[in-house]
Write a protein that holds these residues in place. Structure first.
Motif, mmCIF file in Angstrom:
data_model
loop_
_atom_site.group_PDB
_atom_site.id
_atom_site.type_symbol
_atom_site.label_atom_id
_atom_site.label_comp_id
_atom_site.label_asym_id
_atom_site.label_seq_id
_atom_site.Cartn_x
_atom_site.Cartn_y
_atom_site.Cartn_z
ATOM 1 N N LYS A 73 0.836 -1.204 0.000
ATOM 2 C CA LYS A 73 0.000 0.000 0.000
ATOM 3 C C LYS A 73 0.873 1.257 0.000
ATOM 4 C CE LYS A 73 -4.042 -2.105 2.043
ATOM 5 N NZ LYS A 73 -4.604 -2.535 3.301
ATOM 6 N N GLU B 205 -3.113 3.133 8.079
ATOM 7 C CA GLU B 205 -3.780 2.016 7.415
ATOM 8 C C GLU B 205 -4.829 1.420 8.341
ATOM 9 O OE1 GLU B 205 -2.692 -2.241 5.292
ATOM 10 O OE2 GLU B 205 -1.094 -1.028 6.145
ATOM 11 N N ASN C 275 -8.818 -2.263 4.472
ATOM 12 C CA ASN C 275 -8.424 -2.116 3.058
ATOM 13 C C ASN C 275 -8.122 -0.671 2.676
ATOM 14 O OD1 ASN C 275 -11.109 -1.141 3.075
ATOM 15 N ND2 ASN C 275 -11.385 -1.714 0.944
ATOM 16 N N LYS C 276 -8.067 0.240 3.661
ATOM 17 C CA LYS C 276 -7.854 1.664 3.352
ATOM 18 C C LYS C 276 -6.501 2.162 3.844
ATOM 19 C CE LYS C 276 -12.658 2.912 3.101
ATOM 20 N NZ LYS C 276 -13.783 3.504 3.786
ATOM 21 N N LEU C 277 -5.956 3.094 3.055
ATOM 22 C CA LEU C 277 -4.735 3.798 3.425
ATOM 23 C C LEU C 277 -5.025 5.288 3.343
ATOM 24 C CD1 LEU C 277 -1.670 3.672 4.085
ATOM 25 C CD2 LEU C 277 -1.273 3.926 1.620
ATOM 26 N N PHE D 82 -8.468 -0.190 -1.256
ATOM 27 C CA PHE D 82 -7.845 -1.214 -2.092
ATOM 28 C C PHE D 82 -8.736 -2.439 -2.281
ATOM 29 C CE2 PHE D 82 -4.355 1.334 -0.646
ATOM 30 C CZ PHE D 82 -3.415 1.268 -1.650
ATOM 31 N N VAL E 294 -6.042 0.172 -6.284
ATOM 32 C CA VAL E 294 -6.951 1.181 -5.745
ATOM 33 C C VAL E 294 -8.295 1.067 -6.467
ATOM 34 C CG1 VAL E 294 -7.349 3.635 -5.352
ATOM 35 C CG2 VAL E 294 -5.019 2.718 -5.238
#
Length: 142
Positions: free
Chosen positions: A6, A71, A74-76, A110, A115
């Motif tokens: 990521k 993080e 599934n997100k950054l 993600f 993405v």
């Protein structure tokens, strides 16, 4: 701890897409059904490529710093700072080779290492203020 995959995607987004204007990286880093959620409407890969065409005409010599990465699942989330030179072409603001600073927060969601969705909140109003498009001393800034 931020996953290396990521982090690499975020670094490439800023170094290759923004700094170099590499449009191919959009296809490499995003899913086919990628959606960028903007204030105006949802956008896709092609819209992001069109945006970069405009951006590179209006700003140059950009440098980006990833200040924070967070993080969760599934997100950054990336808090960033950028510096660029204004070349003209935005709201008829005259170009005087002004160096401006942008700050913002970008959220990447993600799916299978790419993405799928993205959101961004940035300091466009502050840039307009720096360029003289907004009157000075009309309000307090903190």
């Amino acid at each position: 701890m931020i996953s290396a995959d990521k982090r690499t995607v975020a670094e490439r987004w800023f170094s290759e897409y923004f700094t170099r204007g590499n449009l191919d990286v959009v296809d490499e880093l995003t899913t086919e059904d990628f959606v960028y959620h903007s204030r105006k409407e949802d956008n896709n890969r092609e819209t992001m490529k069109e945006f970069m065409g405009w951006f590179k005409k209006v700003f140059s010599d950009d440098e980006w710093k990833l200040d924070d990465l967070i993080e969760q699942g599934n997100k950054l989330v990336v808090r960033y700072t950028g510096w660029m030179t204004y070349r003209g072409g935005w709201f008829n603001i005259p170009a005087e080779e002004q160096r401006v600073k942008e700050t913002g927060i970008m959220i990447f969601a993600f799916e299978n290492g790419k993405v799928k969705e993205m959101w961004c909140e940035n300091s466009d109003a502050a840039i307009l203020y720096e360029l003289g498009a907004l009157p000075k001393n009309t309000h307090k800034t903190f």
